[in-house]
Write an enzyme that holds these catalytic residues in place. Sequence first.
Site, PDB file in Angstrom:
ATOM      1  N   SER A  98       0.929  -1.235   0.217  1.00 42.95           N
ATOM      2  CA  SER A  98       0.087  -0.005   0.035  1.00 42.95           C
ATOM      3  C   SER A  98       0.978   1.200  -0.017  1.00 42.95           C
ATOM      4  O   SER A  98       1.911   1.407   0.568  1.00 42.95           O
ATOM      5  CB  SER A  98      -0.746  -0.003   1.266  1.00 42.95           C
ATOM      6  OG  SER A  98      -1.469   1.169   1.679  1.00 42.95           O
ATOM      7  N   TYR A 158      -1.480  -0.778  10.755  1.00 42.18           N
ATOM      8  CA  TYR A 158      -1.795  -1.281   9.371  1.00 42.18           C
ATOM      9  C   TYR A 158      -0.587  -1.197   8.475  1.00 42.18           C
ATOM     10  O   TYR A 158      -0.039  -2.096   7.894  1.00 42.18           O
ATOM     11  CB  TYR A 158      -3.065  -0.701   8.749  1.00 42.18           C
ATOM     12  CG  TYR A 158      -3.383  -0.924   7.457  1.00 42.18           C
ATOM     13  CD1 TYR A 158      -3.518  -2.072   6.782  1.00 42.18           C
ATOM     14  CD2 TYR A 158      -3.134  -0.173   6.360  1.00 42.18           C
ATOM     15  CE1 TYR A 158      -3.625  -2.535   5.596  1.00 42.18           C
ATOM     16  CE2 TYR A 158      -3.466  -0.318   4.867  1.00 42.18           C
ATOM     17  CZ  TYR A 158      -3.636  -1.759   4.646  1.00 42.18           C
ATOM     18  OH  TYR A 158      -3.600  -1.945   3.344  1.00 42.18           O
ATOM     19  N   LYS A 186       2.218  -3.729   6.410  1.00 39.44           N
ATOM     20  CA  LYS A 186       2.792  -3.900   5.072  1.00 39.44           C
ATOM     21  C   LYS A 186       4.046  -3.864   4.821  1.00 39.44           C
ATOM     22  O   LYS A 186       4.739  -4.431   4.088  1.00 39.44           O
ATOM     23  CB  LYS A 186       2.013  -2.800   3.976  1.00 39.44           C
ATOM     24  CG  LYS A 186       0.500  -3.102   4.219  1.00 39.44           C
ATOM     25  CD  LYS A 186       0.097  -4.132   3.427  1.00 39.44           C
ATOM     26  CE  LYS A 186      -1.497  -4.449   3.475  1.00 39.44           C
ATOM     27  NZ  LYS A 186      -1.686  -5.759   2.794  1.00 39.44           N
TER      28      LYS A 186
HETATM   29  P1  NAD Z   1     -10.888  -7.096   1.826  1.00 45.70           P
HETATM   30  O1  NAD Z   1     -11.001  -6.770   3.165  1.00 45.70           O
HETATM   31  O2  NAD Z   1     -12.186  -6.617   0.556  1.00 45.70           O
HETATM   32  O3  NAD Z   1     -10.321  -8.321   1.043  1.00 45.70           O
HETATM   33  C1  NAD Z   1      -9.417  -9.080   2.066  1.00 45.70           C
HETATM   34  C2  NAD Z   1      -9.673 -10.436   2.076  1.00 45.70           C
HETATM   35  O4  NAD Z   1      -8.906 -11.245   2.764  1.00 45.70           O
HETATM   36  C3  NAD Z   1     -11.151 -10.741   2.555  1.00 45.70           C
HETATM   37  O5  NAD Z   1     -11.792 -11.602   1.881  1.00 45.70           O
HETATM   38  C4  NAD Z   1     -10.834 -11.479   4.079  1.00 45.70           C
HETATM   39  O6  NAD Z   1     -11.838 -12.189   4.358  1.00 45.70           O
HETATM   40  C5  NAD Z   1      -9.470 -12.154   3.717  1.00 45.70           C
HETATM   41  N1  NAD Z   1      -8.687 -12.294   4.862  1.00 45.70           N
HETATM   42  C6  NAD Z   1      -8.248 -11.447   5.716  1.00 45.70           C
HETATM   43  N2  NAD Z   1      -7.453 -12.203   6.500  1.00 45.70           N
HETATM   44  C7  NAD Z   1      -7.376 -13.555   6.391  1.00 45.70           C
HETATM   45  C8  NAD Z   1      -6.618 -14.650   6.734  1.00 45.70           C
HETATM   46  N3  NAD Z   1      -5.913 -14.728   7.909  1.00 45.70           N
HETATM   47  N4  NAD Z   1      -6.768 -15.767   6.209  1.00 45.70           N
HETATM   48  C9  NAD Z   1      -7.544 -15.776   4.961  1.00 45.70           C
HETATM   49  N5  NAD Z   1      -8.197 -14.640   4.548  1.00 45.70           N
HETATM   50  C10 NAD Z   1      -8.177 -13.736   5.045  1.00 45.70           C
HETATM   51  O7  NAD Z   1      -9.768  -6.084   1.360  1.00 45.70           O
HETATM   52  P2  NAD Z   1      -9.085  -5.321  -0.260  1.00 45.70           P
HETATM   53  O8  NAD Z   1      -9.797  -3.958  -0.411  1.00 45.70           O
HETATM   54  O9  NAD Z   1      -9.763  -6.080  -1.157  1.00 45.70           O
HETATM   55  O10 NAD Z   1      -7.838  -5.369   0.137  1.00 45.70           O
HETATM   56  C11 NAD Z   1      -6.884  -6.476  -0.506  1.00 45.70           C
HETATM   57  C12 NAD Z   1      -5.563  -5.959  -0.010  1.00 45.70           C
HETATM   58  O11 NAD Z   1      -4.979  -4.990  -0.644  1.00 45.70           O
HETATM   59  C13 NAD Z   1      -5.292  -5.973   1.216  1.00 45.70           C
HETATM   60  O12 NAD Z   1      -4.068  -6.665   1.473  1.00 45.70           O
HETATM   61  C14 NAD Z   1      -4.998  -4.648   1.659  1.00 45.70           C
HETATM   62  O13 NAD Z   1      -4.118  -4.273   2.706  1.00 45.70           O
HETATM   63  C15 NAD Z   1      -4.548  -3.989   0.286  1.00 45.70           C
HETATM   64  N6  NAD Z   1      -4.744  -2.551   0.182  1.00 45.70           N
HETATM   65  C16 NAD Z   1      -6.126  -2.329  -0.018  1.00 45.70           C
HETATM   66  C17 NAD Z   1      -6.313  -1.010  -0.151  1.00 45.70           C
HETATM   67  C18 NAD Z   1      -7.960  -0.429  -0.244  1.00 45.70           C
HETATM   68  O14 NAD Z   1      -8.115   0.819  -0.286  1.00 45.70           O
HETATM   69  N7  NAD Z   1      -8.887  -1.411  -0.411  1.00 45.70           N
HETATM   70  C19 NAD Z   1      -5.288  -0.028  -0.299  1.00 45.70           C
HETATM   71  C20 NAD Z   1      -4.058  -0.519  -0.441  1.00 45.70           C
HETATM   72  C21 NAD Z   1      -3.992  -2.017  -0.192  1.00 45.70           C
END
Ligand code: NAD
Length: 687
Positions: free
Chosen positions: A128, A156, A160
């Site tokens: 991120s 958080y 990362k």
């Molecule tokens: P999200 O919460 O919709 O998806 C994450 C998924 O991971 C969920 O389905 C959750 O159930 C699953 N999960 C979490 N912990 C778990 C575990 N221990 N074992 C198995 N499954 C697990 O989030 P997102 O927005 O799709 O984000 C996806 C990735 O992108 C994340 O790593 C997040 O940190 C990163 N990210 C997101 C954003 C944003 O704004 N959405 C920005 C930068 C980075």
Amino acid sequence: MSSKEYILVTGGAGYIGSHTVIELINNGYDVIIVDNLCNSNYDSVARVEYIVKRPVKFYDVDLRDTSKLSEVFSSHKIKGVIHFAALKAVGESTKIPLEYYDNNVTGTISLLTVMKNHGVKTIVFSSSATVYGDATRFENMIPIPEHCPNDPTNPYGKTKYMIENIIKDIHGSDNSWRAAILRYFNPIGAHPSGLIGEDPLGIPNNLLPFLAQVAIGKREKLFVFGNDYNSHDGTPIRDYIHVVDLAKGHIAALNYLRNLNEKDGLYREWNLGTGKGSTVFDVYNAFCKAVGKKLPFEVAGRRDGDVLDLTANPTRANSELKWKAELSIDEACKDLWKWTTENPSGFRIENYQWKLFNDSEKVDYDSRLHTVRMKDLEVSFANYGALIQCIRYKNKALINCFCGIEKYKSPSNPLFGSTVGRYANRISNGEISLGGQTFKLDKNENNKNTLHGGTNGFHRQMFLGPVVKGHESCITVEFTLLDKDGNGGFPADLVTTVKYTVRSNSIDIEYESFIDENSQVDETAVNLTNHTYWNLGEEKAIDGTYLKTATNEYLEVDSDSLLPTGSIAEYPKDLTKGITLTNDIKLDNCFVVSKNIQSIDTREEPLKQIAELSNPNTKIHLRVKTTEPSFQIYTSDQTNIPPFGSRSGISFEPCRFIDAINSKEFANQVTLKKGSVYGSKTSFEIL
Ligand code: NAD
């Protein structure tokens, strides 16, 4: 273990993961999803399957459960991992940091250990822009390049940062690892289909999900934190990237890693952003444009930690990965608005639940039972055959059904509740001619005719989805199937959707079929119906039930072959006057509503009542309406699958004429050409 090679996607049920799974499949990859659903819903996976028209393997596994994760790696050949799974809310991470470090860091250590043990050394990691922290602390770091020093300001972001470093150290210890670190800026929008998007659980932290809730009336107004920044309108600038562009960035990174020279490893970071900053008001205006009205907002004071501008410098990804964000914030807002209006509560639908529908210990998500409750009416559907498993009205079961899937698979199942296709009823001699070519079909009826689509008809296939949508007065449950060219001998890849609409006293069925755009063959035969066996009484027998039809004309059939003679005859007992069913009234006849049809899509026709059924004891009344030119009535005289025997139910099967495909006069009812759409509607009303 099959020789198929998979990309394993952790967190693939989540927002960005689900969009990426679609892009992976569209780019020819086979995918396995591992997700513990802690911040998502299996319905997003079902909808991904619905969109890509093929099943996707899913494992409900927490990454920290190293032994379960290891089993997934042992049972499939995995060639790479895209690692999304994480907790992601910045604010929450300051309140429960231990959970964040445990889930994100421990989860990743578990994943990397399993990968190492199985010799899987390719990983694309969701990092991120938060790893940079406040990049405005430097003079020349906006737009932010990858070499901007890291200094995350919350737990958080620190998870990362730690994970990036763990992966870097693994690569340092064994440089055959290939790791792409993707630093996302601000993902927004939803899939253009409107079927998947960010599930708005709780109060959204991000601008657009919050605005979307204002637009549908869940929140009163948007708070704009500060309008005294040095931007064109005084609000802070961020880099918003459409989630579909972001998803495509993962395919670019994966392909880049896979195309490295055979012995080369790599550890490298790439920013995924547009390079174009937008202010809060720019995004607000774009979203208001998508909604079609101005939304309420209030300017509040600046938020602690907010800074003027955090725009990406994406040139490294543009030049090395040959990837560039293409979609605008206008497009993202339009897609988000479609997703929001069509799914105001995300994947959660009141009055709808699903459970697994299999008899074995094996968890099989493809086989699920979906139950909808609307006041006195409860209806359950299964993916297998897109069948209607149960209809209960005022707590009384109205149709014959089995509790487990195995009995539905039994050869003696008279297709209880199933969708019947690709071609319902008989095709004489198991042969059809289309475009000057003859196609030999499965002769599954005494080695003579094809019956109900052959041995692997629709009733034996696992439909994908469903997409469930709705509100208090109406819920729709929509399944789909891609029936491949050659199945049962039928030509052309055929896409079919079965849509059920449940209201408090009715169940409507709508069929739609068309030849897939990628099909090599462009003509086929289609005739779809449903085989629900009704019994409105208390006993497992229909005799004593009152039946009335709207027509007494039926297609005369040869008594040996059961194929039409070409004549339309009057049924000996006048069913239009109404009769009470007795054992000597054995019906298995195709009644004629109209001699032919205007279009292969009869949904344009008005629904006509074709039959009614009522039981004097339970006082339950059924009305059957359809747009179809004919309907088969069957009093189940051949049924023998305990506890259901002969005359245990009566089915009404609206359809096209029997063997129409082999009749010059009626072939137009069932001949489907590429570019045209087959359709029909039937309604069961319960009073
Ligand atoms: P999200 O919460 O919709 O998806 C994450 C998924 O991971 C969920 O389905 C959750 O159930 C699953 N999960 C979490 N912990 C778990 C575990 N221990 N074992 C198995 N499954 C697990 O989030 P997102 O927005 O799709 O984000 C996806 C990735 O992108 C994340 O790593 C997040 O940190 C990163 N990210 C997101 C954003 C944003 O704004 N959405 C920005 C930068 C980075």
